[in-house]
Design an enzyme around this catalytic site. Structure first.
Site, PDB file in Angstrom:
ATOM      1  N   ARG A  29      39.546  40.473  44.662  1.00 56.20           N
ATOM      2  CA  ARG A  29      38.742  41.571  45.212  1.00 56.20           C
ATOM      3  C   ARG A  29      38.711  42.796  44.309  1.00 56.20           C
ATOM      4  O   ARG A  29      38.142  43.817  44.658  1.00 56.20           O
ATOM      5  CB  ARG A  29      39.304  41.971  46.586  1.00 56.20           C
ATOM      6  CG  ARG A  29      39.215  40.854  47.611  1.00 56.20           C
ATOM      7  CD  ARG A  29      40.106  41.130  48.796  1.00 56.20           C
ATOM      8  NE  ARG A  29      41.523  41.135  48.435  1.00 56.20           N
ATOM      9  CZ  ARG A  29      42.506  41.374  49.295  1.00 56.20           C
ATOM     10  NH1 ARG A  29      42.245  41.633  50.546  1.00 56.20           N
ATOM     11  NH2 ARG A  29      43.762  41.349  48.878  1.00 56.20           N
TER      12      ARG A  29
ATOM     13  N   CYS B  20      48.030  45.327  48.106  1.00 56.99           N
ATOM     14  CA  CYS B  20      48.308  44.307  47.083  1.00 56.99           C
ATOM     15  C   CYS B  20      49.299  43.265  47.618  1.00 56.99           C
ATOM     16  O   CYS B  20      50.423  43.603  48.012  1.00 56.99           O
ATOM     17  CB  CYS B  20      48.869  44.968  45.828  1.00 56.99           C
ATOM     18  SG  CYS B  20      49.198  43.785  44.497  1.00 56.99           S
TER      19      CYS B  20
ATOM     20  N   ASP C 180      44.050  39.924  41.738  1.00 61.90           N
ATOM     21  CA  ASP C 180      43.366  39.814  43.035  1.00 61.90           C
ATOM     22  C   ASP C 180      41.843  39.687  42.853  1.00 61.90           C
ATOM     23  O   ASP C 180      41.236  40.470  42.130  1.00 61.90           O
ATOM     24  CB  ASP C 180      43.696  41.070  43.866  1.00 61.90           C
ATOM     25  CG  ASP C 180      43.314  40.911  45.321  1.00 61.90           C
ATOM     26  OD1 ASP C 180      42.121  40.636  45.595  1.00 61.90           O
ATOM     27  OD2 ASP C 180      44.193  41.054  46.191  1.00 61.90           O
TER      28      ASP C 180
ATOM     29  N   CYS D 228      45.323  44.052  38.700  1.00 60.39           N
ATOM     30  CA  CYS D 228      45.845  42.921  39.468  1.00 60.39           C
ATOM     31  C   CYS D 228      44.872  41.742  39.386  1.00 60.39           C
ATOM     32  O   CYS D 228      43.667  41.919  39.242  1.00 60.39           O
ATOM     33  CB  CYS D 228      46.039  43.327  40.933  1.00 60.39           C
ATOM     34  SG  CYS D 228      46.778  42.012  41.944  1.00 60.39           S
TER      35      CYS D 228
ATOM     36  N   HIS E 194      46.039  48.385  43.356  1.00 63.32           N
ATOM     37  CA  HIS E 194      45.159  48.487  44.525  1.00 63.32           C
ATOM     38  C   HIS E 194      45.990  48.476  45.798  1.00 63.32           C
ATOM     39  O   HIS E 194      47.069  47.888  45.847  1.00 63.32           O
ATOM     40  CB  HIS E 194      44.127  47.355  44.524  1.00 63.32           C
ATOM     41  CG  HIS E 194      44.706  45.991  44.745  1.00 63.32           C
ATOM     42  ND1 HIS E 194      44.643  45.339  45.960  1.00 63.32           N
ATOM     43  CD2 HIS E 194      45.381  45.160  43.916  1.00 63.32           C
ATOM     44  CE1 HIS E 194      45.235  44.154  45.851  1.00 63.32           C
ATOM     45  NE2 HIS E 194      45.703  44.016  44.622  1.00 63.32           N
TER      46      HIS E 194
HETATM   47 CO    CO Z   1      47.227  42.789  44.020  1.00 68.33          CO
END
Ligand code: CO
Length: 214
Positions: free
Chosen positions: A46, A101, A44, A42, A98
């Protein structure tokens, strides 16, 4: 003065640190890359691929998009897979989702978010397919967690069904496709016990994993 100077400072410190630990590291790496792994994760902020698995530059080929989706018409993702499998000859493709998400959450919410809704359509469909199982979960967090896992399983399935992976298996190339999920709360990876190494395994794994989700 440079804009975002602190990022250039960080970069200089990072390069110096690596060069001190491994003299000539970048010079050697600049000549070729030979990663064993392709990471599909992803976007993302993080979930930083290399850091999570402790790999240095050159060791992980990476593709990231919102909600780690593998769509058969996405030239970007397919080109990454093709280059990684056919040219770099990676031995493992890791699909890593994750928990928590935002992309998966957006897909299962009845909300208009704009262009991204088109991108997340595949996850919406996945949600409708498993709606009755998921509706049995009263806890909203748990429902989202299960959906994040189901999404990884689906994307592993999609990777396995690309002509690129199918043909690699057909010509006897060693290639495994893995489904993992990362937990933002403790920084740890979990293996969804999904490791496909042959075309015959795909359907069985998918059925088994999707059922476990219930
Ligand atoms: Co995500």
């Amino acid at each position: 003065m440079r804009i975002l100077k602190h990022l250039f400072d960080n970069n200089q410190a990072w390069a110096e640190h690596i060069n001190t630990e491994n003299p000539g590291f970048f010079e050697t790496l600049s000549r070729q890359q030979a990663p064993k792994y392709l990471w599909i994760g992803c976007a993302d902020s993080r979930v930083p691929a290399n850091e999570i698995v402790g790999l240095l530059p050159g060791e992980l080929f990476v593709h990231r998009n919102v909600a780690n989706v593998v769509i058969q018409t996405d030239m970007n993702c397919l080109s990454v897979i093709q280059y990684a499998v056919d040219v770099l000859k990676v031995q493992h493709i890791i699909v890593c989702g994750h928990y928590g998400c935002g992309g998966v959450q957006a897909a299962i919410q009845d909300q208009d978010l704009g262009l991204i809704d088109n991108w997340l359509r595949e996850i919406k469909e996945l949600y409708y397919q498993h709606e009755s199982l998921l509706d049995d979960l009263s806890d909203q967090q748990e429902r989202l967690d299960r959906m994040c896992e189901l999404n990884v399983i689906r994307q592993v399935y999609n990777v396995c069904h690309t002509t690129i992976v199918q043909q690699a298996w057909k010509r006897g190339q060693s290639l495994s496709v893995h489904g993992w999920i990362y937990c933002l709360k403790d920084g740890l990876l979990r293996d969804l016990s999904l490791c496909v190494t042959h075309p015959e395994e795909v359907a069985a794994y998918y059925r088994q994993s999707a059922m476990c989700m219930g």
